[in-house]
Design a protein around this motif. Structure first.
Motif, PDB file in Angstrom:
ATOM      1  N   TYR A 123       0.831  -1.202   0.000  1.00 30.84           N
ATOM      2  CA  TYR A 123       0.000   0.000   0.000  1.00 30.84           C
ATOM      3  C   TYR A 123       0.863   1.249   0.000  1.00 30.84           C
ATOM      4  N   SER A 124       0.628   2.160  -0.946  1.00 30.23           N
ATOM      5  CA  SER A 124       1.303   3.449  -1.016  1.00 30.23           C
ATOM      6  C   SER A 124       2.814   3.244  -1.060  1.00 30.23           C
ATOM      7  N   THR A 170      -0.374  -3.771  -6.044  1.00 28.32           N
ATOM      8  CA  THR A 170      -0.006  -2.454  -5.526  1.00 28.32           C
ATOM      9  C   THR A 170      -1.276  -1.624  -5.386  1.00 28.32           C
ATOM     10  N   LEU A 171      -1.401  -0.953  -4.259  1.00 27.40           N
ATOM     11  CA  LEU A 171      -2.544  -0.077  -4.012  1.00 27.40           C
ATOM     12  C   LEU A 171      -2.038   1.341  -3.824  1.00 27.40           C
ATOM     13  N   SER A 172      -2.484   2.245  -4.687  1.00 24.56           N
ATOM     14  CA  SER A 172      -2.132   3.668  -4.578  1.00 24.56           C
ATOM     15  C   SER A 172      -0.627   3.875  -4.581  1.00 24.56           C
ATOM     16  N   TYR A 181       3.112   4.350  -7.095  1.00 28.52           N
ATOM     17  CA  TYR A 181       3.601   4.857  -8.363  1.00 28.52           C
ATOM     18  C   TYR A 181       5.092   4.571  -8.483  1.00 28.52           C
ATOM     19  N   MET A 195      -6.059   1.581  -7.717  1.00 28.68           N
ATOM     20  CA  MET A 195      -5.976   2.987  -7.337  1.00 28.68           C
ATOM     21  C   MET A 195      -7.373   3.586  -7.311  1.00 28.68           C
ATOM     22  N   ASP A 251      -7.168   9.541  -6.439  1.00 35.75           N
ATOM     23  CA  ASP A 251      -5.956   9.187  -5.725  1.00 35.75           C
ATOM     24  C   ASP A 251      -4.926  10.298  -5.864  1.00 35.75           C
ATOM     25  N   THR A 266      -5.470   9.038 -13.024  1.00 39.11           N
ATOM     26  CA  THR A 266      -5.895   7.783 -13.652  1.00 39.11           C
ATOM     27  C   THR A 266      -5.166   7.565 -14.975  1.00 39.11           C
ATOM     28  N   GLY A 317      -2.136   5.703 -14.132  1.00 37.17           N
ATOM     29  CA  GLY A 317      -2.428   4.298 -13.876  1.00 37.17           C
ATOM     30  C   GLY A 317      -2.514   3.497 -15.164  1.00 37.17           C
ATOM     31  N   VAL A 376      -9.494   0.682 -11.221  1.00 44.78           N
ATOM     32  CA  VAL A 376      -9.713   2.033 -10.711  1.00 44.78           C
ATOM     33  C   VAL A 376     -10.998   2.020  -9.890  1.00 44.78           C
ATOM     34  N   HIS A 382      -6.841   8.262  -1.763  1.00 48.36           N
ATOM     35  CA  HIS A 382      -5.629   7.534  -1.396  1.00 48.36           C
ATOM     36  C   HIS A 382      -5.848   6.600  -0.204  1.00 48.36           C
TER      37      HIS A 382
END
Length: 283
Positions: A131-132, A154-156, A158, A231, A235, A239, A242, A256, A262
């Motif tokens: 996460y993050s 993966t969540l939120s 980059y 995501m 967030d 998008t 993403g 999405v 977030h």
């Protein structure tokens, strides 16, 4: 300002999470509930890294977000996964129960800490949920240690700051310990080896976000494992980013979450569990 809205949302999320979690894992020994946690420490690169184990089965490593404890940010997801998996949730350097050491907080360091922990546990391959900041660590592991990973969610997260909402990095420069919701500091203070280190952690997480140069696209393209990118449509990343990341990765899917920001773990936990579990269970 975007950062102020983020922290306000996080404050509400943490209050909801604490209300839903019941008693702390530190209140006593685990019982027969497969979702109950066993608290453990491992000696990792000069620190005592805290982690919790739940359940039995194929290993799933859960990596926390910045400034989070396990309970405050990923806690709602773990009991469900523990019904069918061996869930290993980690608190990174300086977070929660894990002591800080005299080095910067970087994604490279955190990734290598996870590698050492898994060596200590005798785990040669696992699924990952990050996460993050934890998702960014998972991506780094996918680049450097793909053999450790079967599948990754993966969540939120980059891989490059160009995907962030405009102005977010500039606003992070203004982050102070006083700007973080009191509930987050309180969660830290309940479990930290030295609660007075809270300003140090906030500063290190702030520098982590500001100084991160990103992972080159060419490196991200080498991640061979299946990746589920989750995501919110509101967030900290756009998008559009993403979609670009899902095309950059060789074997990726994108989800999405509508009406999510977030901190979707609290507001969209059932959807995250459903999508993630289906992805991880796929042959």
């Amino acid at each position: 300002m975007l950062v102020q809205r983020m922290w306000l949302a996080l404050s509400l999320v943490l209050l909801a999470t604490v209300a839903g979690c019941g008693s702390s894992d530190d209140d006593g020994p685990p019982n027969a509930d497969p979702g109950a946690a066993t608290a453990k420490y491992a000696s990792v690169n000069g620190m005592q890294m805290y982690y919790e184990e739940r359940g039995q089965g194929a290993p799933l490593v859960v990596l926390n977000g910045g400034l989070c404890t396990i309970a405050s940010c990923v806690g709602p997801l773990l009991p469900t996964w523990a019904k069918t998996r061996r869930v290993i949730a980690v608190e990174q350097q300086g977070h929660g129960h894990t002591n800080d050491i005299d080095r910067p907080l970087t994604y490279d360091h955190m990734a290598e800490d996870v590698v050492v922990l898994l060596e200590r546990l005798g785990i040669a391959k696992a699924d990952f949920f990050g996460y993050s900041d934890g998702g960014i660590v998972a991506l780094r592991l996918g680049i450097r240690h793909p053999n450790l990973i079967r599948r990754m969610v993966t969540l939120s997260a980059y891989h490059d700051s160009r995907g962030l909402e405009p102005g977010l990095i500039e606003q992070m420069e203004q982050l102070t310990p006083e700007a973080v919701p009191p509930s987050m500091k309180e969660d830290y203070a309940k479990v930290a080896p030295d609660p007075s280190k809270w300003p140090v952690l906030v500063e290190k997480v702030k520098r982590l976000g500001i100084d991160f140069q990103g992972f080159p696209d060419a490196e991200v393209r080498t991640i061979p494992v299946p990746v589920l990118i989750v995501m919110g449509d509101h967030d900290i990343m756009t998008t559009q980013y993403g979609e670009e990341l899902s095309r950059l990765l060789p074997n990726a899917q994108l989800v999405v979450l509508p009406g999510a920001d977030h901190f979707s773990i609290a507001t969209h936990a059932e959807t995250i569990l459903s999508k993630s579990t289906a992805f991880l269970d796929a042959p």
